[in-house]
Design a protein around this motif. Structure first.
Motif, PDB file in Angstrom:
ATOM      1  N   UNK A 139      81.839 100.988  86.940  1.00  0.00           N
ATOM      2  CA  UNK A 139      81.024 100.412  85.874  1.00  0.00           C
ATOM      3  C   UNK A 139      81.549  99.035  85.483  1.00  0.00           C
ATOM      4  N   UNK A 140      82.866  98.905  85.367  1.00  0.00           N
ATOM      5  CA  UNK A 140      83.456  97.608  85.020  1.00  0.00           C
ATOM      6  C   UNK A 140      83.124  96.554  86.071  1.00  0.00           C
ATOM      7  N   UNK A 141      83.066  96.956  87.336  1.00  0.00           N
ATOM      8  CA  UNK A 141      82.743  96.016  88.402  1.00  0.00           C
ATOM      9  C   UNK A 141      81.256  95.689  88.456  1.00  0.00           C
ATOM     10  N   UNK A 142      80.406  96.595  87.958  1.00  0.00           N
ATOM     11  CA  UNK A 142      78.957  96.372  88.005  1.00  0.00           C
ATOM     12  C   UNK A 142      78.454  95.532  86.838  1.00  0.00           C
ATOM     13  N   UNK A 143      79.140  95.552  85.701  1.00  0.00           N
ATOM     14  CA  UNK A 143      78.692  94.793  84.523  1.00  0.00           C
ATOM     15  C   UNK A 143      78.905  93.302  84.769  1.00  0.00           C
ATOM     16  N   UNK A 144      77.911  92.519  84.417  1.00  0.00           N
ATOM     17  CA  UNK A 144      77.992  91.060  84.562  1.00  0.00           C
ATOM     18  C   UNK A 144      78.641  90.486  83.299  1.00  0.00           C
ATOM     19  N   UNK A 145      79.960  90.444  83.287  1.00  0.00           N
ATOM     20  CA  UNK A 145      80.689  90.007  82.094  1.00  0.00           C
ATOM     21  C   UNK A 145      80.406  88.560  81.717  1.00  0.00           C
ATOM     22  N   UNK A 146      80.292  87.606  82.671  1.00  0.00           N
ATOM     23  CA  UNK A 146      79.982  86.224  82.258  1.00  0.00           C
ATOM     24  C   UNK A 146      78.683  86.098  81.467  1.00  0.00           C
ATOM     25  N   UNK A 147      77.676  86.930  81.792  1.00  0.00           N
ATOM     26  CA  UNK A 147      76.418  86.889  81.029  1.00  0.00           C
ATOM     27  C   UNK A 147      76.665  87.317  79.582  1.00  0.00           C
ATOM     28  N   UNK A 148      77.440  88.382  79.388  1.00  0.00           N
ATOM     29  CA  UNK A 148      77.751  88.834  78.029  1.00  0.00           C
ATOM     30  C   UNK A 148      78.578  87.797  77.292  1.00  0.00           C
ATOM     31  N   UNK A 149      79.516  87.152  77.988  1.00  0.00           N
ATOM     32  CA  UNK A 149      80.339  86.132  77.340  1.00  0.00           C
ATOM     33  C   UNK A 149      79.488  84.953  76.878  1.00  0.00           C
TER      34      UNK A 149
ATOM     35  N   UNK B  37      89.250  74.209  64.763  1.00  0.00           N
ATOM     36  CA  UNK B  37      90.646  74.583  64.559  1.00  0.00           C
ATOM     37  C   UNK B  37      90.753  76.051  64.187  1.00  0.00           C
ATOM     38  N   UNK B  38      91.926  76.605  64.393  1.00  0.00           N
ATOM     39  CA  UNK B  38      92.169  77.988  64.026  1.00  0.00           C
ATOM     40  C   UNK B  38      92.502  78.837  65.231  1.00  0.00           C
ATOM     41  N   UNK B  39      92.935  80.051  64.937  1.00  0.00           N
ATOM     42  CA  UNK B  39      93.306  80.974  65.997  1.00  0.00           C
ATOM     43  C   UNK B  39      92.061  81.425  66.757  1.00  0.00           C
ATOM     44  N   UNK B  40      92.060  81.382  68.090  1.00  0.00           N
ATOM     45  CA  UNK B  40      90.870  81.795  68.844  1.00  0.00           C
ATOM     46  C   UNK B  40      90.603  83.285  68.678  1.00  0.00           C
ATOM     47  N   UNK B  41      89.348  83.687  68.690  1.00  0.00           N
ATOM     48  CA  UNK B  41      89.022  85.126  68.552  1.00  0.00           C
ATOM     49  C   UNK B  41      89.407  85.901  69.806  1.00  0.00           C
ATOM     50  N   UNK B  42      89.311  87.216  69.700  1.00  0.00           N
ATOM     51  CA  UNK B  42      89.647  88.087  70.817  1.00  0.00           C
ATOM     52  C   UNK B  42      88.635  87.914  71.955  1.00  0.00           C
ATOM     53  N   UNK B  43      89.056  88.169  73.205  1.00  0.00           N
ATOM     54  CA  UNK B  43      88.141  87.985  74.341  1.00  0.00           C
ATOM     55  C   UNK B  43      86.883  88.840  74.221  1.00  0.00           C
ATOM     56  N   UNK B  44      85.781  88.299  74.712  1.00  0.00           N
ATOM     57  CA  UNK B  44      84.499  88.993  74.630  1.00  0.00           C
ATOM     58  C   UNK B  44      84.519  90.294  75.423  1.00  0.00           C
ATOM     59  N   UNK B  45      85.162  90.281  76.613  1.00  0.00           N
ATOM     60  CA  UNK B  45      85.174  91.493  77.427  1.00  0.00           C
ATOM     61  C   UNK B  45      85.916  92.614  76.714  1.00  0.00           C
ATOM     62  N   UNK B  46      86.969  92.291  75.996  1.00  0.00           N
ATOM     63  CA  UNK B  46      87.711  93.311  75.260  1.00  0.00           C
ATOM     64  C   UNK B  46      86.832  93.935  74.184  1.00  0.00           C
ATOM     65  N   UNK B  47      86.167  93.109  73.361  1.00  0.00           N
ATOM     66  CA  UNK B  47      85.389  93.637  72.243  1.00  0.00           C
ATOM     67  C   UNK B  47      84.112  94.332  72.723  1.00  0.00           C
TER      68      UNK B  47
END
Length: 452
Positions: free
Chosen positions: A33-43, A54-64
């Motif tokens: 499933x992780x390999x089939x999901x198009x993560x760049x599209x979600x990002x 400025x400021x601390x960057x948020x958590x990665x999109x794939x993680x959330x």
């Protein structure tokens, strides 16, 4: 806040840690499933809420996004998901980790803030991606989405069953607690006698002694009315205190004034005032307290199962037939396909579907325009009911714990996405078993003798 630093597979090695792809089964359904999901599209879709700054960057999109998928696919609370994420390498692989982590790389509250930041429109990208993966892997054909079944259900809120006595008692408790926090010296708090009056009312009501129960209820109203007037006298002329107590006083007065069979909005919960009372005609549950939700599924069962195509919260308890004007365009935007036929129950009679789709909607009991083929299809209208049952019992739609109207909308979409991803996991598992069976068949087949 800047944009998130998205994760990419680097292939780097560590002398003291093993890579996840070296210690897990790469044929596992979560890995596939992780390999089939198009993560760049979600990002790209989720990244539109951020801007360079400025400021601390948020958590990665794939993680959330991975955490949201896992939460509703496996019916886990935020706390339970965090516990399982630490001990499950497959969960970590889906979320983009390359090495096994022995501690959380995020805070639990980050999941709440991420859902609130994304909202219903962007969270819908997960449901859209689940359908895209189904088409890409052969679990569903694109033409399956052209004929759909639509129905509505109730998504109950996480509140206690509302009664007048409990609401009045709770309103007084909240008002007294706020007054103590602001330093007001009330003449009387009614903590002890108010609790005793509530117990009396419940006992009398259980024994069907309704005159005595009514007397105890009037006593509770008297206690709340005295507390309201005491607070109003003490904050008179103070604009700052007036702003602080405005909402609590409004709720208290509304709870006192509302009556049985009253028209219009009522308060059924003090911490979730958006809750509505909805009656769906169920013998075992005449009234449910939450929000109405529209659910759409495919007419014909696909190879991978009965996929959910659309889910949306409908605040205001609208008539079912009057929801098609917004549901149909939103559904077509979601699936990227034009609907050729919509089947619904008798609750959609007199619908307000768009003019281009008015003759494509068929309801139960309809006599005109029914061909023999459509009559056969109408027998499958009830196929949406088990989908609703799975959404409620296995994917967190039976009791919504997310706050506010936005929480109602987000939970409905995530439940449908989680249901689809669970079907995809089963589809990957069946494919793996099929390939294994074919391999064993070829292994057991005798080899042909070589020609002399």
């Amino acid at each position: 806040m800047g944009k998130p630093r998205e994760r990419r597979q680097t292939g780097e090695q560590d002398l003291f840690r093993s890579r996840l792809d070296q210690i897990i089964n790469m044929k596992h359904e979560l890995v596939r499933l992780a390999q089939a999901i198009d993560w760049p599209v979600l990002e790209a879709r989720f990244g539109t809420v951020y801007s360079d700054g400025a400021g601390m960057p948020p958590l990665p999109t794939r993680l959330m996004a991975g955490l949201a998928i896992l939460k509703h696919t496996f019916n886990l609370s935020d706390e339970a998901l965090c516990e399982r994420w630490v001990e499950n390498p497959y969960f970590q692989y889906l979320c983009g980790e390359e090495f096994f982590r022995h501690e959380l790389s995020f805070d639990r509250s980050s999941m709440t803030r991420w859902r609130q930041r994304m909202g219903e429109e962007r969270i819908g990208a997960l449901l859209q991606e689940s359908l895209a993966v189904a088409v890409k892997t052969g679990a569903m054909k694109p033409q399956d989405t052209r004929q759909v079944i639509v129905d509505t259900t109730v998504q109950p809120k996480n509140i206690m069953f509302p009664t007048d006595a409990k609401l009045i008692h709770r309103a007084r408790e909240r008002l007294v607690r706020l007054a103590k926090k602001m330093g007001l010296d009330l003449r009387q708090t009614y903590i002890r006698v108010g609790k005793f009056a509530l117990i009396q009312h419940q006992r009398y009501a259980h024994a069907k002694q309704f005159k005595r129960a009514g007397k105890a209820l009037r006593k509770l109203k008297t206690y709340l009315g005295r507390t309201v007037r005491d607070v109003e006298r003490q904050i008179a002329g103070d604009e700052q205190l007036d702003a602080i107590f405005k909402w609590s006083l409004y709720q208290a007065k509304t709870v006192i004034a509302q009556r049985q069979r009253q028209r219009g909005r009522k308060i059924y919960s003090l911490h979730a005032d958006e809750v509505e009372c909805i009656g769906k005609g169920k013998a075992h549950k005449p009234y449910e307290f939450g929000v109405k939700v529209s659910v759409a599924t495919t007419l014909n069962r696909s190879k991978g199962g009965q996929f959910a195509l659309h889910a949306a919260a409908l605040p205001g308890n609208p008539y079912d037939g009057h929801t098609l004007a917004t549901v149909i365009p939103d559904m077509e935007k979601m699936i990227g396909n034009e609907l050729s036929r919509i089947l619904a129950d008798a609750g959609y009679r007199g619908h307000n579907a768009p003019e281009s789709h008015k003759l494509r909607v068929f309801t139960s009991g309809q006599k005109r325009r029914l061909t023999p083929a459509i009559k056969r299809q109408m027998r499958r209208r009830s196929a949406v009911e088990p989908v609703i049952g799975h959404l409620k019992s296995e994917h967190r739609m039976d009791r919504n714990y997310l706050a506010g109207e936005q929480g109602d909308a987000v939970n409905a979409v995530l439940a449908a996405a989680g249901y689809n991803f669970s079907l995809l996991l089963r589809w990957f598992r069946q494919l793996l078993c099929l390939f294994a069976a074919l391999f064993l068949t070829f292994q057991s087949r005798p080899m042909p003798q070589q020609l002399a």
